[in-house]
Scaffold this motif. Structure first.
Motif, mmCIF file in Angstrom:
data_model
loop_
_atom_site.group_PDB
_atom_site.id
_atom_site.type_symbol
_atom_site.label_atom_id
_atom_site.label_comp_id
_atom_site.label_asym_id
_atom_site.label_seq_id
_atom_site.Cartn_x
_atom_site.Cartn_y
_atom_site.Cartn_z
ATOM 1 N N CYS A 199 0.812 -1.221 0.000
ATOM 2 C CA CYS A 199 0.000 0.000 0.000
ATOM 3 C C CYS A 199 0.848 1.275 0.000
ATOM 4 C CB CYS A 199 -0.922 0.028 1.218
ATOM 5 S SG CYS A 199 -2.058 -1.353 1.314
ATOM 6 N N PRO A 200 1.820 1.418 -0.903
ATOM 7 C CA PRO A 200 2.725 2.564 -0.814
ATOM 8 C C PRO A 200 2.025 3.913 -0.916
ATOM 9 C CG PRO A 200 2.938 1.476 -2.948
ATOM 10 C CD PRO A 200 2.088 0.585 -2.096
ATOM 11 N N HIS A 201 1.002 4.014 -1.776
ATOM 12 C CA HIS A 201 0.328 5.302 -1.952
ATOM 13 C C HIS A 201 -0.404 5.712 -0.674
ATOM 14 C CE1 HIS A 201 1.278 5.151 -6.189
ATOM 15 N NE2 HIS A 201 0.768 3.943 -6.261
ATOM 16 N N VAL A 202 -1.127 4.772 -0.081
ATOM 17 C CA VAL A 202 -1.890 5.080 1.126
ATOM 18 C C VAL A 202 -0.952 5.333 2.300
ATOM 19 C CG1 VAL A 202 -3.575 4.182 2.771
ATOM 20 C CG2 VAL A 202 -3.873 3.756 0.329
ATOM 21 N N VAL A 203 0.062 4.501 2.456
ATOM 22 C CA VAL A 203 0.990 4.638 3.582
ATOM 23 C C VAL A 203 1.722 5.977 3.528
ATOM 24 C CG1 VAL A 203 3.129 3.726 4.581
ATOM 25 C CG2 VAL A 203 1.284 2.169 3.952
ATOM 26 N N ASP A 204 2.241 6.330 2.358
ATOM 27 C CA ASP A 204 2.999 7.578 2.254
ATOM 28 C C ASP A 204 2.097 8.795 2.443
ATOM 29 O OD1 ASP A 204 5.154 5.989 1.830
ATOM 30 O OD2 ASP A 204 5.486 6.541 -0.260
ATOM 31 N N ALA A 205 0.861 8.722 1.941
ATOM 32 C CA ALA A 205 -0.075 9.834 2.125
ATOM 33 C C ALA A 205 -0.450 9.975 3.602
ATOM 34 C CB ALA A 205 -1.328 9.613 1.285
ATOM 35 N N THR A 206 -0.661 8.847 4.279
ATOM 36 C CA THR A 206 -0.999 8.890 5.702
ATOM 37 C C THR A 206 0.159 9.448 6.515
ATOM 38 O OG1 THR A 206 -2.443 6.951 5.416
ATOM 39 C CG2 THR A 206 -1.774 7.511 7.668
ATOM 40 N N LEU A 236 0.132 10.808 16.199
ATOM 41 C CA LEU A 236 0.438 9.462 16.677
ATOM 42 C C LEU A 236 -0.568 8.449 16.129
ATOM 43 C CD1 LEU A 236 1.326 10.285 20.393
ATOM 44 C CD2 LEU A 236 2.906 9.515 18.610
ATOM 45 N N ARG A 237 -1.841 8.845 16.052
ATOM 46 C CA ARG A 237 -2.855 7.942 15.507
ATOM 47 C C ARG A 237 -2.569 7.624 14.042
ATOM 48 N NH1 ARG A 237 -7.135 7.763 12.425
ATOM 49 N NH2 ARG A 237 -6.989 9.974 11.864
ATOM 50 N N LEU A 238 -2.190 8.646 13.271
ATOM 51 C CA LEU A 238 -1.942 8.449 11.840
ATOM 52 C C LEU A 238 -0.673 7.632 11.605
ATOM 53 C CD1 LEU A 238 -2.958 11.997 10.576
ATOM 54 C CD2 LEU A 238 -4.105 9.843 10.024
ATOM 55 N N TYR A 239 0.382 7.872 12.406
ATOM 56 C CA TYR A 239 1.586 7.041 12.263
ATOM 57 C C TYR A 239 1.244 5.570 12.527
ATOM 58 C CZ TYR A 239 4.599 11.196 12.176
ATOM 59 O OH TYR A 239 5.214 12.376 11.838
ATOM 60 N N SER A 240 0.424 5.319 13.539
ATOM 61 C CA SER A 240 0.025 3.937 13.840
ATOM 62 C C SER A 240 -0.812 3.351 12.714
ATOM 63 C CB SER A 240 -0.763 3.900 15.160
ATOM 64 O OG SER A 240 0.052 4.323 16.246
ATOM 65 N N GLU A 241 -1.652 4.186 12.114
ATOM 66 C CA GLU A 241 -2.475 3.722 10.988
ATOM 67 C C GLU A 241 -1.590 3.328 9.808
ATOM 68 O OE1 GLU A 241 -5.539 5.911 7.963
ATOM 69 O OE2 GLU A 241 -5.928 6.209 10.112
ATOM 70 N N ALA A 242 -0.544 4.109 9.540
ATOM 71 C CA ALA A 242 0.385 3.762 8.456
ATOM 72 C C ALA A 242 1.092 2.448 8.756
ATOM 73 C CB ALA A 242 1.399 4.883 8.259
ATOM 74 N N LEU A 243 1.470 2.231 10.010
ATOM 75 C CA LEU A 243 2.163 0.997 10.390
ATOM 76 C C LEU A 243 1.236 -0.214 10.345
ATOM 77 C CD1 LEU A 243 4.345 2.402 13.288
ATOM 78 C CD2 LEU A 243 5.194 1.328 11.196
ATOM 79 N N ASP A 244 -0.054 -0.010 10.580
ATOM 80 C CA ASP A 244 -1.000 -1.118 10.433
ATOM 81 C C ASP A 244 -1.047 -1.598 8.988
ATOM 82 O OD1 ASP A 244 -1.658 -1.080 13.089
ATOM 83 O OD2 ASP A 244 -3.425 0.197 12.832
ATOM 84 N N LYS A 245 -0.907 -0.652 8.043
ATOM 85 C CA LYS A 245 -0.896 -1.016 6.627
ATOM 86 C C LYS A 245 0.432 -1.652 6.224
ATOM 87 C CE LYS A 245 -4.879 0.846 5.033
ATOM 88 N NZ LYS A 245 -5.492 1.259 6.283
ATOM 89 N N ASP A 246 1.534 -1.092 6.730
ATOM 90 C CA ASP A 246 2.863 -1.587 6.363
ATOM 91 C C ASP A 246 3.773 -1.578 7.592
ATOM 92 O OD1 ASP A 246 5.262 -2.309 5.275
ATOM 93 O OD2 ASP A 246 5.495 -0.543 3.999
ATOM 94 N N PRO A 247 3.892 -2.717 8.285
ATOM 95 C CA PRO A 247 4.739 -2.781 9.479
ATOM 96 C C PRO A 247 6.213 -2.490 9.204
ATOM 97 C CG PRO A 247 3.274 -4.689 9.344
ATOM 98 C CD PRO A 247 3.192 -3.992 8.028
ATOM 99 N N LEU A 248 6.630 -2.530 7.938
ATOM 100 C CA LEU A 248 8.025 -2.263 7.588
ATOM 101 C C LEU A 248 8.258 -0.804 7.202
ATOM 102 C CD1 LEU A 248 8.868 -5.461 5.497
ATOM 103 C CD2 LEU A 248 9.329 -5.015 7.918
#
Length: 537
Positions: free
Chosen positions: A425-432, A449-461
């Motif tokens: 999900c690179p587009h969503v993760v980078d936008a988030t 902090l909520r948004l950083y966690s949301e990005a990590l839920d999509k891509d743990p790496l």
């Protein structure tokens, strides 16, 4: 499996692009069918099916032709199209956001559909009239629908004519007017924001002229008499006006480069100028390297010659980085690098390897051999070696490049990350993450902090989000939890070296702020001793 990255956002984007495009396609098909039927009725048509198909295809093909023409004849690389919707134009910008321009464009599409629907509702068949159709304006109801239809058609035309203002397309003149200032040097015409200070503007011109001379000397190619360089305020401004945000662009056939403002000397100006200068040896209408007269690009050679002509000012050369990749087992075959396989790896890896190989060819066989290769001659015929032999000779050459002890761990961190097609999900993760950064910088720390966690839920790496979350938490949230997360990031061996070092530096900064000077000194000393970057050390 990550599942659907962003269901509702994806559905909305589909509606605004292909969804409305399908409706427009159906409307155009109805128009093509009506015209075909009218021609049949007037007995002016023999090959009915062929004409119907050609008319149906004419609309979408016309849209493509207009977009290609704008790409070729102006600085823009993005495209708005009635049937497709929006094309961002760049692979390496992961955040694709057409903004309000897509909304105003689709407002024009809805006006077009409304006009077609209303006008079609007052048409009647009449074999004696041209095309076998006539407007029925006998009743108040049909006259009202006709008036509304003409208003909607006028709105559609008005939005089309205002396309440059609304961001649907750009021209050289509209971009120059928006930026507002221009200076001319010995070889460069520099267009830049009118808010730029005079001293900085003079440095832009000086920098461009100097780098043109340096690239020409390195490649042995005389470039165009004049090169036009557009410098935008920032990546958002460049995205709005020509389509590329974080990606730098050159158009050799237009003898133009497009960048955002940067320090002197500009870090990538020479690279983009090299594309334009190498275009003198390029092929086809785009003046690039590739098959079929340059119509099938060779991205490895296109980028490799630019990297070789204007190498980065790093502590390791491209050849040293290539050797480090070879030693850790991630060096692909050079034949893959100089094919469309170039796009399969992360850009940092592909660019570095292409530049190292082109530099080696220039050193071993001369830059004239590189120029001949770029102009379309086969590298196998030029060197007398097949690709497996070239690959082997290059690897033998790399073994002679000395490496500092820390190079391998840095190479793992720098080049092991997958390309955009290998990420989750690179587009969503980078936008988030970008939205989280804005929240952090505007002191909305809980939302960040909520948004950083949301990005990590999509891509743990996504280590960038993990690092930013830990730092934000350490400074503005649960300090101990943030510190623990930084400690984990700094010590886990499966984390890339660069992110471990960034976490270690954040911990050293925290120790310094907290007054623990001995702990901070130990961390800083350790980082300085192991850094390949002289400035950072």
């Amino acid at each position: 499996s990550v599942g659907i990255c962003e269901l509702w956002g994806a559905l909305l984007y589909f509606v605004l692009t292909a969804g409305i495009g399908c409706v427009l396609g159906g409307a155009w098909g109805a128009v093509a069918g009506a015209v075909t039927h009218a021609l049949v009725e007037r007995r002016k048509l023999r090959r009915v099916r062929l004409v119907a198909v050609l008319l149906a295809l004419a609309g979408p093909i016309a849209g493509v032709v207009v977009s290609v023409h704008r790409f070729y004849a102006s600085p823009m690389i993005f495209a708005f199209d009635p049937f497709v919707g929006y094309f961002s134009g760049t692979l390496y910008d992961t955040v694709i956001d057409a903004g309000t321009s897509l909304l105003t464009y689709r407002l024009g599409s809805l006006a077009t559909l409304t006009a077609l629907g209303l006008l079609a509702s007052i048409l009647e068949r009449d074999p004696d009239r041209p095309f076998g159709l006539v407007l029925d304006l006998r009743s108040a109801s049909t006259r009202a629908r006709g008036a509304l239809g003409f208003v909607a058609a006028a709105a559609s035309v008005a939005i089309t004519l205002a396309g440059s203002t609304l961001g649907h397309f750009s021209t050289t003149e509209s971009i120059a007017k928006d930026l507002g200032a221009e200076k001319h040097g010995a070889r460069c015409d520099v267009v830049y924001p009118s808010t730029t200070r005079e001293q900085e503007a003079n440095l832009l011109v000086k920098d461009c002229d100097e780098q043109v001379r340096a690239v020409e000397q390195r490649l042995g190619i005389q470039g165009p008499a004049r090169i036009r360089a557009f410098f935008f305020r920032d990546e958002a401004d460049k995205k709005r006006l020509m389509g590329a945000a974080h990606t730098y662009i050159a158009k050799p056939w237009r003898e133009e480069v497009y960048l955002q403002l940067g320090s002197y000397p500009h870090p990538v100006l020479g690279h983009e100028l090299a594309h334009v200068i190498a275009g003198k040896a390029g092929r086809g209408p785009f003046r690039i390297a590739g098959e079929l007269g340059g119509l099938l690009p060779n991205p490895g050679l296109i980028e490799g010659i630019a990297v070789a002509a204007s190498p980065d000012d790093e502590d390791l050369t491209d050849e040293q980085w290539a050797r480090a990749m070879m030693q850790i087992g991630i060096l692909p075959s050079m034949e893959r690098v100089f094919s469309l396989g170039f796009l399969g790896d992360a850009s940092a890896k592909s660019y570095t390897l292409a530049g190292a190989f082109v530099s080696w060819v220039g050193e071993k066989w001369s830059m004239d051999a590189v120029r001949r290769w770029y102009s379309g001659e086969d590298i196998v015929a030029i060197t007398g070696l097949a690709w497996p032999d070239l690959d082997g000779a290059f690897r033998e050459h790399l073994k002679s490049r000395p490496l500092p002890p820390e190079a391998e761990s840095f190479a793992r961190a720098k080049f092991a990350r997958p390309g955009i097609f290998g990420r989750r999900c690179p587009h969503v993760v980078d936008a988030t993450r970008r939205e989280a950064d804005v929240c952090r910088d505007t002191q909305r720390f809980e939302e960040a902090l909520r948004l950083y966690s949301e990005a990590l839920d999509k891509d743990p790496l996504d280590h960038a989000s993990r690092h930013s979350r830990a730092q934000t938490m350490r400074r503005h949230g649960d300090r101990e939890k943030g510190r623990a997360e930084l400690e984990a990031l700094a010590t886990k061996q499966d984390i890339p070296r660069t992110w471990r070092d960034r976490a270690e530096e954040a911990l050293a900064d925290a120790d310094l702020i907290d007054g623990d000077l001995d702990a901070a000194r130990r961390r800083y000393d350790k980082l300085a001793a192991g850094s390949l970057d002289e400035d950072a050390a």
